[in-house]
Design a protein around this motif. Structure first.
Motif, PDB file in Angstrom:
ATOM      1  N   LEU A  43       0.831  -1.195   0.000  1.00 21.61           N
ATOM      2  CA  LEU A  43       0.000   0.000   0.000  1.00 21.61           C
ATOM      3  C   LEU A  43       0.867   1.246   0.000  1.00 21.61           C
ATOM      4  N   THR A  44       0.533   2.149  -0.867  1.00 23.50           N
ATOM      5  CA  THR A  44       1.198   3.446  -0.855  1.00 23.50           C
ATOM      6  C   THR A  44       0.456   4.334   0.133  1.00 23.50           C
ATOM      7  N   SER A  45       0.988   5.510   0.400  1.00 23.01           N
ATOM      8  CA  SER A  45       0.319   6.410   1.346  1.00 23.01           C
ATOM      9  C   SER A  45      -1.049   6.840   0.807  1.00 23.01           C
ATOM     10  N   GLY A  46      -1.145   7.064  -0.500  1.00 26.42           N
ATOM     11  CA  GLY A  46      -2.433   7.443  -1.103  1.00 26.42           C
ATOM     12  C   GLY A  46      -3.442   6.310  -1.009  1.00 26.42           C
ATOM     13  N   GLY A  47      -2.998   5.088  -1.226  1.00 28.13           N
ATOM     14  CA  GLY A  47      -3.886   3.934  -1.120  1.00 28.13           C
ATOM     15  C   GLY A  47      -4.353   3.706   0.292  1.00 28.13           C
ATOM     16  N   LEU A  48      -3.463   3.926   1.257  1.00 26.60           N
ATOM     17  CA  LEU A  48      -3.830   3.760   2.660  1.00 26.60           C
ATOM     18  C   LEU A  48      -4.852   4.812   3.083  1.00 26.60           C
ATOM     19  N   ILE A  49      -4.664   6.030   2.644  1.00 30.19           N
ATOM     20  CA  ILE A  49      -5.619   7.098   2.969  1.00 30.19           C
ATOM     21  C   ILE A  49      -6.972   6.796   2.341  1.00 30.19           C
ATOM     22  N   THR A  50      -6.972   6.322   1.106  1.00 30.70           N
ATOM     23  CA  THR A  50      -8.223   5.966   0.437  1.00 30.70           C
ATOM     24  C   THR A  50      -8.934   4.847   1.182  1.00 30.70           C
ATOM     25  N   LEU A  51      -8.197   3.872   1.650  1.00 24.64           N
ATOM     26  CA  LEU A  51      -8.771   2.753   2.387  1.00 24.64           C
ATOM     27  C   LEU A  51      -9.383   3.221   3.702  1.00 24.64           C
ATOM     28  N   VAL A  52      -8.707   4.100   4.407  1.00 24.17           N
ATOM     29  CA  VAL A  52      -9.220   4.616   5.687  1.00 24.17           C
ATOM     30  C   VAL A  52     -10.462   5.464   5.458  1.00 24.17           C
ATOM     31  N   VAL A  53     -10.438   6.327   4.464  1.00 24.84           N
ATOM     32  CA  VAL A  53     -11.591   7.186   4.177  1.00 24.84           C
ATOM     33  C   VAL A  53     -12.786   6.339   3.741  1.00 24.84           C
ATOM     34  N   GLY A  54     -12.552   5.328   2.921  1.00 25.68           N
ATOM     35  CA  GLY A  54     -13.639   4.459   2.482  1.00 25.68           C
ATOM     36  C   GLY A  54     -14.248   3.687   3.640  1.00 25.68           C
ATOM     37  N   GLY A  55     -13.415   3.163   4.523  1.00 23.01           N
ATOM     38  CA  GLY A  55     -13.926   2.443   5.691  1.00 23.01           C
ATOM     39  C   GLY A  55     -14.710   3.351   6.615  1.00 23.01           C
ATOM     40  N   THR A  56     -14.223   4.554   6.828  1.00 27.49           N
ATOM     41  CA  THR A  56     -14.931   5.513   7.678  1.00 27.49           C
ATOM     42  C   THR A  56     -16.281   5.876   7.075  1.00 27.49           C
ATOM     43  N   THR A  57     -16.323   6.054   5.765  1.00 27.69           N
ATOM     44  CA  THR A  57     -17.578   6.385   5.093  1.00 27.69           C
ATOM     45  C   THR A  57     -18.595   5.258   5.253  1.00 27.69           C
ATOM     46  N   VAL A  58     -18.145   4.027   5.095  1.00 28.62           N
ATOM     47  CA  VAL A  58     -19.046   2.882   5.240  1.00 28.62           C
ATOM     48  C   VAL A  58     -19.607   2.816   6.655  1.00 28.62           C
ATOM     49  N   VAL A  59     -18.763   3.018   7.655  1.00 29.36           N
ATOM     50  CA  VAL A  59     -19.221   2.970   9.042  1.00 29.36           C
ATOM     51  C   VAL A  59     -20.219   4.088   9.323  1.00 29.36           C
ATOM     52  N   LEU A  60     -19.964   5.294   8.839  1.00 30.25           N
ATOM     53  CA  LEU A  60     -20.877   6.409   9.079  1.00 30.25           C
ATOM     54  C   LEU A  60     -22.217   6.208   8.382  1.00 30.25           C
ATOM     55  N   VAL A  61     -22.201   5.721   7.163  1.00 29.48           N
ATOM     56  CA  VAL A  61     -23.458   5.497   6.429  1.00 29.48           C
ATOM     57  C   VAL A  61     -24.279   4.411   7.114  1.00 29.48           C
ATOM     58  N   LEU A  62     -23.635   3.307   7.498  1.00 30.36           N
ATOM     59  CA  LEU A  62     -24.366   2.238   8.184  1.00 30.36           C
ATOM     60  C   LEU A  62     -24.913   2.723   9.525  1.00 30.36           C
ATOM     61  N   GLY A  63     -24.161   3.516  10.243  1.00 30.28           N
ATOM     62  CA  GLY A  63     -24.640   4.068  11.507  1.00 30.28           C
ATOM     63  C   GLY A  63     -25.845   4.960  11.311  1.00 30.28           C
ATOM     64  N   ALA A  64     -25.811   5.821  10.284  1.00 31.54           N
ATOM     65  CA  ALA A  64     -26.945   6.712  10.020  1.00 31.54           C
ATOM     66  C   ALA A  64     -28.190   5.910   9.648  1.00 31.54           C
ATOM     67  N   VAL A  65     -28.025   4.867   8.867  1.00 32.65           N
ATOM     68  CA  VAL A  65     -29.169   4.037   8.467  1.00 32.65           C
ATOM     69  C   VAL A  65     -29.761   3.337   9.684  1.00 32.65           C
ATOM     70  N   LEU A  66     -28.914   2.773  10.535  1.00 30.94           N
ATOM     71  CA  LEU A  66     -29.420   2.067  11.709  1.00 30.94           C
ATOM     72  C   LEU A  66     -30.096   3.017  12.695  1.00 30.94           C
ATOM     73  N   VAL A  67     -29.547   4.213  12.888  1.00 27.38           N
ATOM     74  CA  VAL A  67     -30.166   5.187  13.789  1.00 27.38           C
ATOM     75  C   VAL A  67     -31.510   5.639  13.234  1.00 27.38           C
ATOM     76  N   SER A  68     -31.608   5.854  11.937  1.00 27.97           N
ATOM     77  CA  SER A  68     -32.885   6.274  11.355  1.00 27.97           C
ATOM     78  C   SER A  68     -33.933   5.168  11.461  1.00 27.97           C
ATOM     79  N   LEU A  69     -33.520   3.916  11.318  1.00 26.76           N
ATOM     80  CA  LEU A  69     -34.467   2.811  11.502  1.00 26.76           C
ATOM     81  C   LEU A  69     -34.958   2.749  12.947  1.00 26.76           C
ATOM     82  N   LEU A  70     -34.060   2.930  13.902  1.00 28.32           N
ATOM     83  CA  LEU A  70     -34.451   2.926  15.310  1.00 28.32           C
ATOM     84  C   LEU A  70     -35.394   4.081  15.614  1.00 28.32           C
TER      85      LEU A  70
END
Length: 104
Positions: free
Chosen positions: A49-76
């Protein structure tokens, strides 16, 4: 009245190969080797992994966690609002029925 039909086994189509003949092999014992063997290497390619690839991976994972959290909170929240409105409706109906029986 209803009798199931069991299908007959169809004849094989295409080429039918005979089973392979397995011949026994002889086992010869050798003295253990005294030299050290090199460490086995993996056939899988390593991921670099290059530094750009690592940053992309972290940002993508964070986005997935935030979207799933928002969906679950809205369902609740939707379930909580539905339960509250159902409870209020039940109280209103009970009040109307009690006041109706007191008038008679």
């Amino acid at each position: 009245m209803l009798r199931p039909n069991v299908p007959a086994m169809p004849a094989p189509t295409g080429q039918v190969t005979p089973p392979a003949v397995v011949e026994p092999t002889t086992i010869t014992r050798h003295a253990p080797a005294t030299t050290t063997a090199p460490a086995p290497t993996s056939a899988r390619p390593t991921i670099q992994l290059t530094s750009g690839g690592l940053i992309t991976l972290v940002v993508g994972g964070t986005t997935v966690v935030l979207v799933l959290g928002a969906v679950l909170v809205s369902l609740l929240l939707a379930v909580a609002i539905t339960a509250g409105s159902t409870a209020i409706t039940a109280l209103v109906i009970r009040s109307l029925m009690n006041s109706n029986t007191k008038r008679r």
